[in-house]
Design a protein around this motif. Structure first.
Motif, PDB file in Angstrom:
ATOM      1  N   PRO A  19     145.656  -0.459 -12.553  1.00  6.14           N
ATOM      2  CA  PRO A  19     146.459  -1.171 -11.560  1.00  6.14           C
ATOM      3  C   PRO A  19     146.088  -0.748 -10.142  1.00  6.14           C
ATOM      4  N   PRO A  20     146.308  -1.633  -9.163  1.00  3.45           N
ATOM      5  CA  PRO A  20     146.040  -1.303  -7.766  1.00  3.45           C
ATOM      6  C   PRO A  20     146.865  -0.105  -7.304  1.00  3.45           C
ATOM      7  N   GLU A  21     146.382   0.539  -6.260  1.00  2.73           N
ATOM      8  CA  GLU A  21     147.064   1.722  -5.727  1.00  2.73           C
ATOM      9  C   GLU A  21     148.493   1.395  -5.304  1.00  2.73           C
ATOM     10  N   SER A  22     148.693   0.191  -4.768  1.00  2.00           N
ATOM     11  CA  SER A  22     150.033  -0.188  -4.320  1.00  2.00           C
ATOM     12  C   SER A  22     151.007  -0.290  -5.487  1.00  2.00           C
ATOM     13  N   VAL A  23     150.529  -0.788  -6.626  1.00  2.00           N
ATOM     14  CA  VAL A  23     151.377  -0.903  -7.813  1.00  2.00           C
ATOM     15  C   VAL A  23     151.727   0.470  -8.361  1.00  2.00           C
TER      16      VAL A  23
ATOM     17  N   LEU B  20     155.651  -2.443   0.482  1.00  2.00           N
ATOM     18  CA  LEU B  20     156.264  -3.731   0.790  1.00  2.00           C
ATOM     19  C   LEU B  20     155.898  -4.713  -0.308  1.00  2.00           C
ATOM     20  N   VAL B  21     156.910  -5.399  -0.857  1.00  2.00           N
ATOM     21  CA  VAL B  21     156.695  -6.431  -1.867  1.00  2.00           C
ATOM     22  C   VAL B  21     157.239  -7.744  -1.312  1.00  2.00           C
ATOM     23  N   ALA B  22     156.368  -8.755  -1.207  1.00  2.00           N
ATOM     24  CA  ALA B  22     156.779 -10.038  -0.644  1.00  2.00           C
ATOM     25  C   ALA B  22     156.437 -11.171  -1.598  1.00  2.00           C
ATOM     26  N   ASP B  23     157.281 -12.200  -1.599  1.00  2.00           N
ATOM     27  CA  ASP B  23     156.969 -13.424  -2.330  1.00  2.00           C
ATOM     28  C   ASP B  23     157.346 -14.600  -1.447  1.00  2.00           C
ATOM     29  N   GLY B  24     156.597 -15.681  -1.582  1.00  2.00           N
ATOM     30  CA  GLY B  24     156.828 -16.832  -0.720  1.00  2.00           C
ATOM     31  C   GLY B  24     156.311 -16.611   0.684  1.00  2.00           C
ATOM     32  N   LEU B  25     155.348 -15.724   0.854  1.00  2.00           N
ATOM     33  CA  LEU B  25     154.781 -15.439   2.167  1.00  2.00           C
ATOM     34  C   LEU B  25     153.511 -16.275   2.340  1.00  2.00           C
ATOM     35  N   PRO B  26     153.443 -17.130   3.357  1.00  2.00           N
ATOM     36  CA  PRO B  26     152.261 -17.986   3.510  1.00  2.00           C
ATOM     37  C   PRO B  26     151.042 -17.178   3.925  1.00  2.00           C
TER      38      PRO B  26
ATOM     39  N   ALA C 193     148.018 -15.836   6.100  1.00  2.00           N
ATOM     40  CA  ALA C 193     147.984 -15.515   7.524  1.00  2.00           C
ATOM     41  C   ALA C 193     147.120 -16.501   8.299  1.00  2.00           C
ATOM     42  N   GLY C 194     146.224 -17.219   7.622  1.00  2.00           N
ATOM     43  CA  GLY C 194     145.355 -18.187   8.283  1.00  2.00           C
ATOM     44  C   GLY C 194     143.926 -17.695   8.366  1.00  2.00           C
ATOM     45  N   ASP C 195     143.026 -18.596   8.675  1.00  2.00           N
ATOM     46  CA  ASP C 195     141.611 -18.245   8.772  1.00  2.00           C
ATOM     47  C   ASP C 195     141.378 -17.222   9.881  1.00  2.00           C
ATOM     48  N   GLY C 196     140.618 -16.197   9.524  1.00  2.00           N
ATOM     49  CA  GLY C 196     140.294 -15.173  10.512  1.00  2.00           C
ATOM     50  C   GLY C 196     141.471 -14.295  10.878  1.00  2.00           C
ATOM     51  N   LYS C 197     142.549 -14.388  10.101  1.00  2.00           N
ATOM     52  CA  LYS C 197     143.750 -13.606  10.391  1.00  2.00           C
ATOM     53  C   LYS C 197     144.116 -12.732   9.197  1.00  2.00           C
ATOM     54  N   THR C 198     144.955 -11.751   9.432  1.00  2.00           N
ATOM     55  CA  THR C 198     145.469 -10.900   8.364  1.00  2.00           C
ATOM     56  C   THR C 198     146.855 -10.409   8.755  1.00  2.00           C
ATOM     57  N   TYR C 199     147.596  -9.951   7.772  1.00  2.00           N
ATOM     58  CA  TYR C 199     148.894  -9.338   8.051  1.00  2.00           C
ATOM     59  C   TYR C 199     148.700  -7.839   8.284  1.00  2.00           C
ATOM     60  N   GLU C 200     149.424  -7.315   9.272  1.00  2.00           N
ATOM     61  CA  GLU C 200     149.360  -5.878   9.534  1.00  2.00           C
ATOM     62  C   GLU C 200     150.755  -5.273   9.419  1.00  2.00           C
ATOM     63  N   LEU C 201     150.820  -4.120   8.777  1.00  2.00           N
ATOM     64  CA  LEU C 201     152.077  -3.396   8.566  1.00  2.00           C
ATOM     65  C   LEU C 201     152.294  -2.390   9.695  1.00  2.00           C
TER      66      LEU C 201
ATOM     67  N   ALA D 207     152.509 -10.593  -2.396  1.00  2.00           N
ATOM     68  CA  ALA D 207     151.794  -9.428  -1.872  1.00  2.00           C
ATOM     69  C   ALA D 207     152.543  -8.163  -2.250  1.00  2.00           C
ATOM     70  N   THR D 208     151.789  -7.146  -2.615  1.00  2.00           N
ATOM     71  CA  THR D 208     152.335  -5.806  -2.833  1.00  2.00           C
ATOM     72  C   THR D 208     151.440  -4.859  -2.053  1.00  2.00           C
ATOM     73  N   ALA D 209     151.965  -4.292  -0.981  1.00  2.00           N
ATOM     74  CA  ALA D 209     151.131  -3.520  -0.061  1.00  2.00           C
ATOM     75  C   ALA D 209     151.691  -2.119   0.146  1.00  2.00           C
TER      76      ALA D 209
END
Length: 260
Positions: free
Chosen positions: A141-145, A183-189, A191-199, A220-222
């Motif tokens: 499993p991923p490190e976040s999990v 952070l666990v998110a569902d229903g999160l669109p 981020a778009g081309d060339g974009k990312t989410y930052e915590l 997402a599970t981060a």
């Protein structure tokens, strides 16, 4: 003809690889032994499986090398690959041409049957590739999990949830004893081309970057990098790919989760 020889011919027939002579022998044997029809049906079904289209799945590189190595190791003469029941007591062949003829008949059939089985196994591996990937994800499993499991198992585990504008949710999980936050998110669109989410850990008015993450199908599970401190809020912004170049948020937060 014995049943073992017929099996070799049946495999070749299923792959449409018999010579004209072997095809005649195959059909004559089947007519003489209708009880061998089950062998034909089994090989035909296997060949159909090989021909069926499957969703492309990248098979691990070792499968091809293992298959080629197996074929290379297969006997190509009457040595290690002969039937266990064969012995020196078998009647001597009278001439070299006759000996050559026997090997020309037996060798292709022995190869046909073995390659047929190997190909069926390889097709099965490719066909269940998606399942194998899922199994690998469960075993590794991923490190976040893994971090989320550690937090949930901790005696001081805490969590807080907020509703997202699009109808989804975002939940922060953290534990002081585990020293981790996820952070666990569902229903999160996306981020778009060339974009990312930052915590971010937000301490008073000072945001501290805690890494970037991507969304897969709205989920997402981060794992947040760095140390979370008591009273930190957890926030998420949309930044350029790779994260904010300044080390500070460049947009308003799309998620803010108080933890105090």
């Amino acid at each position: 003809m014995n049943e073992k020889d017929f099996e070799e011919l049946a495999a070749g027939a299923a792959l449409h690889s018999l010579s004209a002579d072997d095809d005649r022998r195959y059909r004559a044997a089947l007519a003489e032994h209708p009880e061998w029809r089950a062998i034909v049906d089994s090989d035909t079904a296997t060949a159909a499986t090989l021909a069926d289209s499957v969703e492309p799945v990248a098979a691990p590189a070792f499968i091809r090398s293992a298959l080629l190595a197996r074929i290379t190791d297969m006997p190509q003469d009457g040595g290690a690959g002969t039937d266990p029941g064969a012995s020196d007591a078998e009647p001597r062949l009278e001439s070299a041409p006759e000996t050559e003829s026997r090997f020309e008949l037996k060798k292709p059939r022995r190869w046909t049957r073995t390659i047929f089985a190997l190909a069926a196994c390889l097709a099965l591996l490719v066909g269940v590739g998606v399942g194998a990937i899922a199994l690998n994800q469960q075993l590794n499993p991923p490190e976040s999990v893994v971090a989320l499991q550690e937090i949930e198992a901790a005696g001081d585990a805490q969590q807080a949830t907020v509703e997202l504008d699009g109808g989804g949710t975002a939940t922060a999980h953290w534990s002081g004893s585990a020293g981790k936050a996820v952070l666990v998110a569902d229903g999160l669109p996306s981020a778009g081309d060339g974009k990312t989410y930052e915590l971010w850990f937000v301490r008073g008015d000072a945001p501290v970057s805690a890494g970037v993450f991507d969304v897969d199908g709205g989920d997402a599970t981060a794992l947040l990098s760095g140390d979370m401190q008591a009273g930190d809020a957890i926030a998420v912004t949309v930044e350029q790919a790779g994260g904010s170049p300044t080390g500070q948020p460049t947009s308003d937060p799309v998620i803010v989760i108080p933890t105090a």
